[in-house]
Design a protein around this motif. Structure first.
Motif, PDB file in Angstrom:
ATOM      1  N   VAL A  31       1.395  -1.591  -7.600  1.00 20.46           N
ATOM      2  CA  VAL A  31      -0.448  -2.007  -7.625  1.00 20.46           C
ATOM      3  C   VAL A  31      -0.953  -0.809  -6.773  1.00 20.46           C
ATOM      4  N   ASN A  32      -1.885  -0.217  -7.541  1.00 20.89           N
ATOM      5  CA  ASN A  32      -2.519   0.802  -7.026  1.00 20.89           C
ATOM      6  C   ASN A  32      -4.173   0.644  -6.981  1.00 20.89           C
ATOM      7  N   ASN A  33      -4.747   0.083  -5.787  1.00 19.81           N
ATOM      8  CA  ASN A  33      -5.963  -0.054  -5.822  1.00 19.81           C
ATOM      9  C   ASN A  33      -6.957   1.176  -5.854  1.00 19.81           C
ATOM     10  N   LEU A  34      -6.572   2.064  -5.389  1.00 20.28           N
ATOM     11  CA  LEU A  34      -7.230   3.349  -5.719  1.00 20.28           C
ATOM     12  C   LEU A  34      -7.510   3.773  -7.074  1.00 20.28           C
ATOM     13  N   LEU A  35      -6.359   3.495  -7.868  1.00 24.31           N
ATOM     14  CA  LEU A  35      -6.588   3.873  -9.345  1.00 24.31           C
ATOM     15  C   LEU A  35      -6.955   2.662 -10.261  1.00 24.31           C
ATOM     16  N   LYS A  36      -7.123   1.627  -9.663  1.00 22.01           N
ATOM     17  CA  LYS A  36      -7.417   0.067 -10.146  1.00 22.01           C
ATOM     18  C   LYS A  36      -5.986  -0.051 -11.326  1.00 22.01           C
TER      19      LYS A  36
END
Lengths: 242, 242, 242, 242
Positions: free
Chosen positions: C177-182
């Motif tokens: 889960v990468n919140n930076l890259l959504k």
């Protein structure tokens, strides 16, 4: 489980000119019901030859030894020897390795009589039986060093491994009946679970070395790109060729 | 547990220019229910190329062999070959290693016919199945050396390992049906628990070597402080980069 | 048994000037009930430094890869790096090794998208959890590559290993889960018992190398009789001194 | 199973002129009921000599360390030393190796007091007990560094390993009672199943090295055909000679 092996050992040197090396395996209970008495190149002795290569093999002295009240027991791996192929293109196992067990009796408090030591050389397959022993298993191996000579049956050695009743270890016993010397020896050494674990771990480590398989390693081979000379196509077996 | 594997082998040379090497894995029972027929670079053969590198791999002769009444069986590890990366900065597995099993029939008392030998090369994953066999487990592997050629299906090899009913070992059988030669061979060798323990221990030892992982060792690398030349940043994957 | 580990990774370089190296261990369920969030020097990155030494570590390409219908999975050991002691008298582990797992999805029949690969680097302790998994055990590991930076919690990786219900293997899944890259990725690869046996055997083989313990070998040390120079008595710890 | 070992350690240097090396084994529960208090050459110290060879052994720093809330624990293998045989024809283990365990207490959050470290050196047989521990087994080892000196009994060390009640790992505790310093220390470190698996795997790997058996390898020996000089026939023991 009770495993019983009988290793018949040739005392003469076996020619290894054939493409395959007879393995050091023999046992009474052949699963096919046969009475195959296996050849064993591992312990073939050739006098001078043995002295020469033996000295190379024995150069490291790092036995694992347990000293008990009545006797001591040590284990030492003995590596195989190799000979060059006539084609100059490889090495073949000449004399197979073994796990040498030495027993010698106590003659006082913490005093042991090395002169009375008795030896038993475990083959690869006997090591296999040894390392697969469960906590309640026992096994017994028989050797006749003079098999197939005129002295066959004159010296009989038997190694037995039996679990303690309380599961706290094993008794390891070597019996040697020598009709030539009119002697009969039996030396027993009790080993704890911890000592047995060392023996099993060390034997598992040593087994591939004793088989010569530590030679099969990428590090020892020519670098990629080097040209092997004199390729002998007879030796190149591929699954797809047959 | 009954394990059934089917290794489909390419007989043509697979390009290894990609960053990853297809692994020698194929099996009928894919857990996802797919019918994926895996590529296998391990046994790709390239005629002259194979002869050349094969000779390097086969230079050590230290098979583990069991001789029984009706046939003999030997195991020999075959190491992978490596090629240099074009960047000059590394080595990549070219041809994967295997555990070569050879079977040849007896033709008399202690006489065996080497000319009638049949071969079966266990891949890394088949070795995995082999070494994880429990005392009552059996397994079977299928190979088609001519898969994806015009001769596909003409030669079918099947190796089966089945436990003795009394738990004293296993039967190891190789069947080869060759429609081209109109031949059908089946060679069975019974192995004892002790012999099987040697095979499992030796295969466990050899597996990382067959995979080429013995190359991953601190000893072989440049000393600390040495400057690697031509660093190819494409190859440097870190968990933190993605 | 359900094992749950949480490895908190520092992204900054930890000084290793102390006599001991913090180990790559962290976990949620501390047996003493504490909430110790362990330091981890293993994956500290130093930009240029990493590139330099990384290239040394990555020079061998011999991944073990399984290709399945929906994705592929490979394992590759990454060796530790060492630095010389300032005293000139030894080597100390600088960056610890790991077992790099790479997952990449299928995009067609036998076609895989290497660009979409996701990485997860198992620490020594996570490898310990992996190789001690029983046939019905599962485990899960969590990594946060950005821990202790301003991006902490932005990228969360979780690796889970769960047995097939019929005992025929495991599902290995990586979630990122990468919140930076959504972005949110989940790649699952089913592995058979045989493939898992290869992974366990290979990881057991690789573990001491990843820890740097393959350096502890008699072969690498000066020959007997050679004089070590500059003995630093501070480093000589004997059980009997304290 | 509860294993209890008592290693009595000589503080004086034992002559190794004999053909065999006394092994580092001693235990309270001798299976034959004897009270044999075994000699232990492994930890004999010789002042200057120890410093000299110790520096060679300690040159690699790659401990496996676990940091917990109240203390830290590290494991480091210590290799044996060898001496040349007077015949010039071999090497014999001089000082046996061990697995050095170091404990040091926490003095704050993620802060540990290295000065208060306590040491315990596991012998080969104690390692055997360690690696054969089942999930519900416990064991305890006792050392007296001053045994057989005038200070005998003044310092008593005891290492205990006990399983967590929920099977999630072990408590490893070191107690040191020092009557000379009027001190009594007890340091306990909980380890998870995963950490214990690393310790067992790493100790199993290290055991043959600690015993000096990694020297028994084909790679280190003279090439086939080389003539060993000064063969000492006394050293060539064959099973068939006796």
């Amino acid at each position: 489980m009770k495993t019983s092996l009988f290793s018949s050992i040739l005392s003469r040197r076996i020619s290894l000119a054939e493409i395959f090396v007879p393995c050091n395996v023999g046992h009474l209970r052949d699963a096919l019901g046969g009475h195959a008495c296996m050849r064993n190149a591992a312990y073939s002795t050739g006098g001078q030859n043995f002295a020469a290569t033996g000295s190379i093999m024995d150069r490291i002295f790092a036995p694992y030894t347990v000293y008990k009240g009545k006797a001591a027991l040590s284990l030492t791996p003995v590596l195989p020897t190799f000979t060059k192929l006539e084609s100059g293109n490889g090495l073949r196992v000449d004399r197979r390795g073994n796990m040498m067990m030495k027993f010698w009796p106590a003659i006082g408090e913490r005093k042991y009589d090395w002169e009375k030591r008795q030896l038993f050389a475990l083959s690869a397959t006997e090591i296999g039986a040894f390392i697969s022993l469960g906590p309640t298993d026992s096994c017994e191996f028989f050797h006749d060093p003079s098999m197939k000579t005129s002295n066959a049956g004159q010296v009989r050695k038997s190694l037995s491994i039996k679990p303690h009743q309380d599961g706290s270890g094993y008794f390891i016993s070597l019996s040697v009946v020598n009709n030539l010397l009119k002697s009969m020896d039996r030396i027993t050494v009790p080993v704890t679970t911890a000592e047995f674990a060392v023996m099993k771990t060390a034997c598992s480590f040593a087994l591939p070395h004793i088989m010569g398989w530590d030679r099969y390693t990428s590090h020892q081979r020519p670098r990629v790109g080097e040209n092997p000379s004199k390729v002998n196509p007879q030796m190149l077996d591929s699954e797809w060729d047959r």
